[in-house]
Write an enzyme that holds these catalytic residues in place. Structure first.
Site, mmCIF file in Angstrom:
data_model
loop_
_atom_site.group_PDB
_atom_site.id
_atom_site.type_symbol
_atom_site.label_atom_id
_atom_site.label_comp_id
_atom_site.label_asym_id
_atom_site.label_seq_id
_atom_site.Cartn_x
_atom_site.Cartn_y
_atom_site.Cartn_z
ATOM 1 N N ARG A 50 0.776 -1.121 -0.058
ATOM 2 C CA ARG A 50 0.113 -0.305 0.070
ATOM 3 C C ARG A 50 1.039 1.140 0.000
ATOM 4 O O ARG A 50 1.858 1.384 0.778
ATOM 5 C CB ARG A 50 -0.748 0.030 1.258
ATOM 6 C CG ARG A 50 -1.989 -0.874 1.416
ATOM 7 C CD ARG A 50 -2.818 -0.498 2.381
ATOM 8 N NE ARG A 50 -2.510 0.106 3.620
ATOM 9 C CZ ARG A 50 -3.434 0.621 4.479
ATOM 10 N NH1 ARG A 50 -4.878 0.482 4.486
ATOM 11 N NH2 ARG A 50 -3.192 1.246 5.707
ATOM 12 N N THR A 52 -1.708 7.243 -0.655
ATOM 13 C CA THR A 52 -2.902 6.812 -0.979
ATOM 14 C C THR A 52 -3.710 5.539 -0.491
ATOM 15 O O THR A 52 -4.945 5.662 -0.569
ATOM 16 C CB THR A 52 -2.965 6.645 -2.784
ATOM 17 O OG1 THR A 52 -2.245 5.595 -2.955
ATOM 18 C CG2 THR A 52 -2.450 7.853 -3.351
ATOM 19 N N ASP A 68 5.283 -4.369 10.147
ATOM 20 C CA ASP A 68 6.295 -3.740 11.040
ATOM 21 C C ASP A 68 6.509 -4.363 12.322
ATOM 22 O O ASP A 68 7.575 -4.659 12.759
ATOM 23 C CB ASP A 68 6.036 -2.350 11.185
ATOM 24 C CG ASP A 68 6.153 -1.284 10.121
ATOM 25 O OD1 ASP A 68 6.823 -1.860 9.098
ATOM 26 O OD2 ASP A 68 5.832 -0.272 9.798
HETATM 27 C C1 PRP Z 1 -0.833 -4.115 4.810
HETATM 28 C C2 PRP Z 1 -1.596 -5.630 4.898
HETATM 29 C C3 PRP Z 1 -2.377 -5.740 3.863
HETATM 30 C C4 PRP Z 1 -2.938 -4.295 3.594
HETATM 31 C C5 PRP Z 1 -4.136 -4.241 3.977
HETATM 32 O O1 PRP Z 1 0.167 -4.497 4.054
HETATM 33 O O2 PRP Z 1 -0.686 -6.873 5.343
HETATM 34 O O3 PRP Z 1 -1.898 -6.384 2.952
HETATM 35 O O4 PRP Z 1 -1.878 -3.502 4.201
HETATM 36 O O5 PRP Z 1 -4.549 -2.923 3.646
HETATM 37 P P1 PRP Z 1 -5.849 -2.677 2.481
HETATM 38 O O6 PRP Z 1 -6.814 -3.473 3.166
HETATM 39 O O7 PRP Z 1 -6.314 -1.035 2.594
HETATM 40 O O8 PRP Z 1 -5.234 -3.058 0.991
HETATM 41 P P2 PRP Z 1 1.249 -3.176 3.604
HETATM 42 O O9 PRP Z 1 0.888 -2.855 2.230
HETATM 43 O O10 PRP Z 1 1.406 -2.318 4.529
HETATM 44 O O11 PRP Z 1 2.693 -4.066 3.338
HETATM 45 P P3 PRP Z 1 3.442 -5.210 4.198
HETATM 46 O O12 PRP Z 1 2.712 -6.516 4.714
HETATM 47 O O13 PRP Z 1 4.456 -5.415 3.399
HETATM 48 O O14 PRP Z 1 3.774 -4.368 5.488
HETATM 49 N N1 URA Z 2 -2.416 -2.566 7.349
HETATM 50 C C1 URA Z 2 -1.964 -2.681 8.501
HETATM 51 O O1 URA Z 2 -0.758 -3.553 8.879
HETATM 52 N N2 URA Z 2 -2.505 -2.245 9.484
HETATM 53 C C2 URA Z 2 -3.625 -1.596 9.179
HETATM 54 O O2 URA Z 2 -4.291 -1.170 10.431
HETATM 55 C C3 URA Z 2 -4.137 -1.187 8.128
HETATM 56 C C4 URA Z 2 -3.336 -1.891 7.129
#
Ligand code: PRP
Ligand code: URA
Length: 209
Positions: A105, A109, A203
């Site tokens: 993400r 945005t 994280d």
């Molecule tokens: C987080 C989570 C999902 C996404 C959810 O991943 O693990 O994949 O956000 O958000 P959404 O429903 O609004 O799409 P992130 O993009 O932060 O990546 P990461 O797993 O590498 O931390």
């Molecule tokens: N991704 C996360 O890891 N936490 C949130 O709350 C939303 C998206």
């Protein structure tokens, strides 16, 4: 098309583990252990709809008509946080194929963009899409579209926490795909983080705060 329901895992252990996961004092190593056990519960529940077929075997004493899983399974984590749900799934599920979808993400945005995709042929397999957070639902909806393109028909989504907004968006895009979660939280904040939530799952899992 019929909209299938969201299932909230009712086992008390799931709520206990989730409360510890949410706690800001929980360190990454403990977070990973909790995530493992909770993912096991979620995947068990998410696969409760797999069909069985009969198989004749011999016990040491006599023939027995037992039941075995009718179809193979597949598990597909959305990188990176979804990786925490992969190993528990591999431990649990027999004859499981694995695919990977990389989505991240944007911090500005909250729209997810794809950076990796490696999927087996999913036709005929019961496929479990795993990602711990369903926030806007954008990542899961994109992933489910890719999975269907690769043949997934019997598809379920397992997550740790869902936001009502994410459930709504995901149901709209994929009304045929049930969501299994440990909690549906209150709402998203301005940055599209889930409230009360647990912060950024990836994280906290990998200590990249
Ligand atoms: C987080 C989570 C999902 C996404 C959810 O991943 O693990 O994949 O956000 O958000 P959404 O429903 O609004 O799409 P992130 O993009 O932060 O990546 P990461 O797993 O590498 O931390
Ligand atoms: N991704 C996360 O890891 N936490 C949130 O709350 C939303 C998206």
């Amino acid at each position: 098309m019929v909209v299938v329901a969201t299932h909230i895992v009712q086992h008390p252990l799931a709520q206990h583990l989730l409360t510890e996961l949410r706690n800001r004092e929980t360190e990454p190593s403990r977070f990973r252990q909790l995530a493992w056990t909770l993912s096991t519960l979620l995947i068990l529940e998410a696969t409760s709809g797999v069909s069985l077929s009969s198989r004749l075997i011999e016990t040491p004493l006599e023939p027995y008509e037992g039941q075995v899983l009718e179809h193979g399974l597949a598990i597909v984590p959305i990188l990176r946080a979804g990786l925490s749900m992969l190993e528990p799934g591999l431990q649990l599920l027999p004859d499981v194929a694995v695919g990977y979808i990389g989505l991240e993400r944007s911090h500005e945005t909250a729209i997810a963009s794809s950076y990796y995709c490696k999927l087996p042929n999913l036709s005929g397999r019961f496929t479990v899409l795993v990602d711990p957070m369903l926030a806007t639902g954008g990542s899961a909806a994109q992933a489910a579209t890719l999975l269907k393109f690769h043949g997934a028909e019997k598809l379920v989504m397992a997550c740790v926490i869902a936001a009502p907004e994410g459930i709504g968006a995901f149901e709209k895009a994929h009304p045929d795909v049930p969501v299994f979660t440990a909690a549906v939280d209150r709402e998203l904040n301005g940055q599209k983080y889930i409230l009360p939530g647990l912060g950024d799952y990836g994280d906290r899992l990998y200590g990249t705060l």
